[in-house]
Design an enzyme around this catalytic site. Structure first.
Site, PDB file in Angstrom:
ATOM      1  CB  THR A  25     -18.468-112.314  -9.353  1.00 47.95           C
ATOM      2  OG1 THR A  25     -18.494-113.436 -10.245  1.00 47.95           O
ATOM      3  CG2 THR A  25     -19.900-111.852  -9.101  1.00 47.95           C
ATOM      4  CE1 TYR A 172     -32.882-108.924 -13.366  1.00 53.80           C
ATOM      5  CE2 TYR A 172     -33.725-109.271 -15.591  1.00 53.80           C
ATOM      6  CZ  TYR A 172     -32.680-108.935 -14.734  1.00 53.80           C
ATOM      7  OH  TYR A 172     -31.448-108.598 -15.262  1.00 53.80           O
TER       8      TYR A 172
END
Length: 314
Positions: A25, A172
């Site tokens: 994806t 992150y």
């Protein structure tokens, strides 16, 4: 080479083998699709094999699927072993898969999920596959970072897995900063051998499902602003594709969108944050990553004095 680099600039890839993680994806899919269209044999290394097979069916060319769960070192080792049994070379290893802004979770090995997936999983995979690349002239390890490596980002060696407190944005940022530190240290170690190079890229702001875990306060504004501040996955994949295929690329370089603040636009050479160039941190992270994963890279020890070619190009 045109200033507006596109997939039309990708050289013929026939005879080359590319392994792309997270390729079912988004950015990974677009990267794999473009490489296959130019003739490469592409392996989609994905966690969900069914989705990987569905993605492969939509891509014209020589495309196969390999199970790979970066949240499990056992899976990484198994995938590397299977790839080694079916491939005799790898020209491109594209470390693309990732998770972003997830709630606090750990991998199967007890690592904080974002650091474990985005950095440690790819670190281990690269180390386990590198000897399939080093004999191949022009081979490249391309690791996908993010503009997030500048946002509240540091390597928290005293609490890498956020056991004392957790901030999803900072976690992150740590993982994406680690991607760059890894790339630059890997290039330093590869440079004396003269075949494989390590390069990094980032997609800017791309409209993919990666941001589905964004904090609630950001989710709605991002939805409203998305048409103005994001680009398609196909455009977001261009920096990775340029890093992987442009003959002019040098080891240790970093590619991103050429527009304002590197948010959108055609890919160009960019620079990363000052923290990413700190050699002592690169070396310390490398040692910690080897210890945590149990993966030691084959014969890529850096010489005492070996500048990284192209590292700080403007």
């Amino acid at each position: 080479m045109s200033e507006k680099w596109t997939t039309a600039n990708i050289p013929d890839q026939r005879g080359r083998v590319a392994v792309v993680t997270g390729a079912n994806t988004g950015l990974g899919y677009e990267t794999a699709k473009a490489l296959a269209e130019r003739g490469a044999s592409v392996v989609l290394a994905v966690r969900d094999v069914t989705k990987g097979q569905q993605a492969a069916a939509r891509i014209a060319g020589d495309v196969t699927v390999q199970a790979l769960d970066l949240t499990s070192l056992d899976s990484v080792r198994s995938a590397a072993g299977e790839l080694r049994s079916r491939l005799d070379r790898i020209d491109l290893l594209i470390n693309n898969a990732g998770v972003m802004y997830t709630p606090k979770q750990t991998t199967r090995d007890g690592f904080e999920l974002q650091f474990g997936t985005n950095h440690l999983g790819h670190f281990a995979l690269t180390g386990l596959l590198l000897d399939l690349m080093r004999p191949v002239p022009g081979s490249r390890v391309v690791t996908v970072s993010s503009v997030g490596h500048r946002i509240r980002a540091d390597i928290h060696f005293d609490d890498l897995h956020w056991e004392r407190s957790y901030g999803r944005v900072a976690a992150y940022g740590q993982s994406k900063l680690a991607n760059l530190l890894f790339t630059y240290e890997l290039q330093r170690r590869l440079a004396p051998h003269g075949t494989t190079v390590a390069v990094a890229a980032h997609p800017g702001m791309s409209s993919t499902e990666l941001a589905r875990n964004s904090p609630a306060a950001l989710r709605l504004p991002l939805t409203w602003l998305a048409p103005l501040i994001t680009q398609s996955p196909a455009m977001g994949a261009l920096p990775t594709l340029r890093a992987a295929t442009d003959p002019a690329v040098l080891g240790g370089q970093y590619y991103g969108p050429g527009g304002r603040n590197e948010v959108m636009g055609h890919p160009r050479l960019v620079t990363s944050s000052p923290k990413s160039y700190e050699v002592a941190v690169q070396k310390r992270l490398w040692a910690v990553s080897e210890d945590l994963t149990g993966v030691t890279f084959p014969a890529v020890e850096p010489p005492q004095k070996s500048p990284i070619v192209g590292l700080r190009a403007a």
